[in-house]
Design a protein around this motif. Structure first.
Motif, PDB file in Angstrom:
ATOM      1  N   ASN A  84      -5.895   5.192  -9.695  1.00  0.00           N
ATOM      2  CA  ASN A  84      -6.018   6.138  -8.581  1.00  0.00           C
ATOM      3  C   ASN A  84      -7.138   7.135  -8.799  1.00  0.00           C
ATOM      4  O   ASN A  84      -7.200   7.782  -9.849  1.00  0.00           O
ATOM      5  CB  ASN A  84      -4.731   6.960  -8.418  1.00  0.00           C
ATOM      6  CG  ASN A  84      -3.496   6.101  -8.321  1.00  0.00           C
ATOM      7  OD1 ASN A  84      -3.581   4.952  -7.911  1.00  0.00           O
ATOM      8  ND2 ASN A  84      -2.369   6.656  -8.679  1.00  0.00           N
ATOM      9  N   VAL A 123      -7.658   3.394  -4.365  1.00  0.00           N
ATOM     10  CA  VAL A 123      -6.596   2.809  -5.184  1.00  0.00           C
ATOM     11  C   VAL A 123      -7.025   1.396  -5.531  1.00  0.00           C
ATOM     12  O   VAL A 123      -7.230   0.569  -4.642  1.00  0.00           O
ATOM     13  CB  VAL A 123      -5.258   2.774  -4.422  1.00  0.00           C
ATOM     14  CG1 VAL A 123      -4.209   2.035  -5.241  1.00  0.00           C
ATOM     15  CG2 VAL A 123      -4.781   4.180  -4.070  1.00  0.00           C
ATOM     16  N   THR A 127       1.709   3.840  -6.587  1.00  0.00           N
ATOM     17  CA  THR A 127       0.534   3.822  -5.742  1.00  0.00           C
ATOM     18  C   THR A 127       0.347   2.498  -5.028  1.00  0.00           C
ATOM     19  O   THR A 127      -0.081   2.468  -3.876  1.00  0.00           O
ATOM     20  CB  THR A 127      -0.736   4.135  -6.556  1.00  0.00           C
ATOM     21  OG1 THR A 127      -0.464   5.231  -7.414  1.00  0.00           O
ATOM     22  CG2 THR A 127      -1.873   4.488  -5.644  1.00  0.00           C
ATOM     23  N   VAL A 138      -4.733   7.315   1.592  1.00  0.00           N
ATOM     24  CA  VAL A 138      -4.940   6.014   2.221  1.00  0.00           C
ATOM     25  C   VAL A 138      -3.938   5.801   3.356  1.00  0.00           C
ATOM     26  O   VAL A 138      -4.299   5.335   4.446  1.00  0.00           O
ATOM     27  CB  VAL A 138      -4.834   4.883   1.173  1.00  0.00           C
ATOM     28  CG1 VAL A 138      -4.801   3.513   1.843  1.00  0.00           C
ATOM     29  CG2 VAL A 138      -6.000   4.962   0.200  1.00  0.00           C
ATOM     30  N   CYS A 139      -2.677   6.163   3.139  1.00  0.00           N
ATOM     31  CA  CYS A 139      -1.660   6.004   4.183  1.00  0.00           C
ATOM     32  C   CYS A 139      -1.972   6.860   5.408  1.00  0.00           C
ATOM     33  O   CYS A 139      -1.843   6.413   6.550  1.00  0.00           O
ATOM     34  CB  CYS A 139      -0.282   6.373   3.632  1.00  0.00           C
ATOM     35  SG  CYS A 139       0.526   5.052   2.703  1.00  0.00           S
ATOM     36  N   PHE A 190      -8.089  -0.381  -2.193  1.00  0.00           N
ATOM     37  CA  PHE A 190      -7.714   0.275  -0.959  1.00  0.00           C
ATOM     38  C   PHE A 190      -8.379   1.652  -0.961  1.00  0.00           C
ATOM     39  O   PHE A 190      -8.205   2.408  -1.915  1.00  0.00           O
ATOM     40  CB  PHE A 190      -6.200   0.412  -0.869  1.00  0.00           C
ATOM     41  CG  PHE A 190      -5.457  -0.901  -1.064  1.00  0.00           C
ATOM     42  CD1 PHE A 190      -5.216  -1.738   0.003  1.00  0.00           C
ATOM     43  CD2 PHE A 190      -5.026  -1.287  -2.323  1.00  0.00           C
ATOM     44  CE1 PHE A 190      -4.544  -2.945  -0.171  1.00  0.00           C
ATOM     45  CE2 PHE A 190      -4.350  -2.492  -2.518  1.00  0.00           C
ATOM     46  CZ  PHE A 190      -4.114  -3.324  -1.432  1.00  0.00           C
ATOM     47  N   ALA A 240      -0.149   2.004  -0.993  1.00  0.00           N
ATOM     48  CA  ALA A 240      -1.261   1.221  -0.467  1.00  0.00           C
ATOM     49  C   ALA A 240      -0.754   0.031   0.340  1.00  0.00           C
ATOM     50  O   ALA A 240      -1.333  -0.335   1.373  1.00  0.00           O
ATOM     51  CB  ALA A 240      -2.161   0.745  -1.604  1.00  0.00           C
ATOM     52  N   TRP A 241       0.330  -0.568  -0.107  1.00  0.00           N
ATOM     53  CA  TRP A 241       0.877  -1.720   0.598  1.00  0.00           C
ATOM     54  C   TRP A 241       1.488  -1.338   1.946  1.00  0.00           C
ATOM     55  O   TRP A 241       1.505  -2.151   2.871  1.00  0.00           O
ATOM     56  CB  TRP A 241       1.904  -2.418  -0.286  1.00  0.00           C
ATOM     57  CG  TRP A 241       1.290  -3.189  -1.419  1.00  0.00           C
ATOM     58  CD1 TRP A 241      -0.040  -3.460  -1.621  1.00  0.00           C
ATOM     59  CD2 TRP A 241       1.976  -3.797  -2.517  1.00  0.00           C
ATOM     60  NE1 TRP A 241      -0.228  -4.187  -2.775  1.00  0.00           N
ATOM     61  CE2 TRP A 241       0.990  -4.409  -3.353  1.00  0.00           C
ATOM     62  CE3 TRP A 241       3.305  -3.861  -2.899  1.00  0.00           C
ATOM     63  CZ2 TRP A 241       1.320  -5.093  -4.524  1.00  0.00           C
ATOM     64  CZ3 TRP A 241       3.635  -4.543  -4.070  1.00  0.00           C
ATOM     65  CH2 TRP A 241       2.648  -5.163  -4.857  1.00  0.00           C
ATOM     66  N   GLY A 277      -2.776   7.496  -2.862  1.00  0.00           N
ATOM     67  CA  GLY A 277      -1.943   6.688  -1.971  1.00  0.00           C
ATOM     68  C   GLY A 277      -1.621   7.400  -0.671  1.00  0.00           C
ATOM     69  O   GLY A 277      -1.626   6.795   0.409  1.00  0.00           O
ATOM     70  N   THR A 326     -10.305   5.152   1.414  1.00  0.00           N
ATOM     71  CA  THR A 326     -10.534   5.882   2.648  1.00  0.00           C
ATOM     72  C   THR A 326     -11.685   6.850   2.470  1.00  0.00           C
ATOM     73  O   THR A 326     -11.892   7.391   1.382  1.00  0.00           O
ATOM     74  CB  THR A 326      -9.276   6.670   3.085  1.00  0.00           C
ATOM     75  OG1 THR A 326      -9.597   7.473   4.233  1.00  0.00           O
ATOM     76  CG2 THR A 326      -8.774   7.589   1.976  1.00  0.00           C
ATOM     77  N   ALA A 356      -9.407  -2.085   3.018  1.00  0.00           N
ATOM     78  CA  ALA A 356      -9.153  -2.866   1.808  1.00  0.00           C
ATOM     79  C   ALA A 356     -10.396  -3.675   1.522  1.00  0.00           C
ATOM     80  O   ALA A 356     -10.937  -4.345   2.421  1.00  0.00           O
ATOM     81  CB  ALA A 356      -7.960  -3.784   1.979  1.00  0.00           C
ATOM     82  N   ALA A 405      -9.152   3.840   6.838  1.00  0.00           N
ATOM     83  CA  ALA A 405      -8.720   3.236   5.578  1.00  0.00           C
ATOM     84  C   ALA A 405      -9.052   1.750   5.578  1.00  0.00           C
ATOM     85  O   ALA A 405      -8.921   1.072   6.606  1.00  0.00           O
ATOM     86  CB  ALA A 405      -7.230   3.445   5.368  1.00  0.00           C
TER      87      ALA A 405
END
Length: 263
Positions: A106, A116, A189, A222-223, A125, A193-194, A219, A127, A134, A132
């Motif tokens: 991270n 991430v 994390t 990114v979310c 992943f 990310a998932w 994380g 931003t 991948a 964001a």
């Protein structure tokens, strides 16, 4: 607060640093590594230390005047700096030490770009603070969260600052949870990310203010950039005074989980 020059250049720094850390983690995987005791059953390995050094070298070269908070090295530079990088060089040390390939690296500029990196899938992943993405095999795909999998990652590790009112483990036996979702437990994390990538419907954890945590900052960033629903477990914004975290792919999943939590 938005950083005065948090932009695509900062995103490139975050991605490069996370990638370099992930390369170190992957290279050292499976080797005989020393354990550095951190107390309360926690420890770091040589991989944590070396990966953080690699990450900090890149940040210092690109942003020599910025402050850094590292999981292993602690605070370097002014903690109140408007530009502070939050670095967790190996999220999932317990997994890593057990030769389980569910870990992440991270790197986040506080209130700005973040990355991430998954050392073993090769995915990054990231931003720029607005959107964001991948990156895999040098191809960037914008992240689109979805609850389709109905998989929810739960952090079951102590401490439990919200107990007895809330324990993530209690969701496992909640009849509505059993009816609607299936639980998974992975790297903190990667779990976040998932959610952003549509691989998980949600992630739930307890904890105190996580916005400045080296474990969570990247994380969360990114979310948020992927337009997930992200709040504390009580529905309050993540920040000083908030507790825990619920990150959901959409509003319906979020409302379903928080109703169970509050119930």
């Amino acid at each position: 607060m938005v950083n005065s020059y948090a932009n695509s250049d900062d995103a490139r720094v975050a991605v490069a640093a996370a990638q370099a850390g992930a390369d170190t983690v992957r290279t050292l995987h499976g080797q005989q590594l020393s354990h550095i005791d951190k107390g309360s059953g926690d420890f770091a390995t040589d991989a944590d230390i070396q990966a953080e050094k690699t990450i900090l070298d890149i940040i210092r070269t690109a942003r020599p005047h910025d402050a850094v908070l590292g999981e292993e090295g602690g605070q370097q530079g002014a903690a109140a700096s408007a530009r502070q990088w939050l670095v967790d060089p190996l999220c999932g040390t317990l997994n890593y030490a057990a030769r389980t390939m569910l870990v992440a690296v991270n790197v986040a500029l506080r209130d700005g770009p973040a990355a991430v990196a998954d050392p073993f899938s090769g995915e990054i992943f990231f931003t720029d603070g607005e959107t964001a993405w991948a990156r895999h095999h040098d191809i960037d795909i914008e992240l689109v969260p979805t609850p389709a999998t109905q998989l929810v990652d739960l952090n079951l590790d102590p401490p439990f600052p919200s107990a007895p009112e809330f324990r993530a483990a209690d969701l496992l036996t909640h009849p509505e949870f059993v009816k609607s979702f299936r639980p998974r437990v992975v790297s903190t994390t990667l779990a976040l990310a998932w959610v952003a990538a549509g691989k998980r419907a949600a992630y739930v954890t307890d904890g105190n203010d996580l916005s400045a945590s080296v474990h969570f900052a990247a994380g969360i960033a990114v979310c948020r950039a992927a337009r997930c629903v992200v709040t504390g477990i009580n529905g309050d914004p993540i920040g000083p005074g908030s507790r825990g975290l619920v990150a959901a792919a959409d509003a319906e999943t979020y409302e379903s989980l928080t109703s169970m939590i509050h119930g």
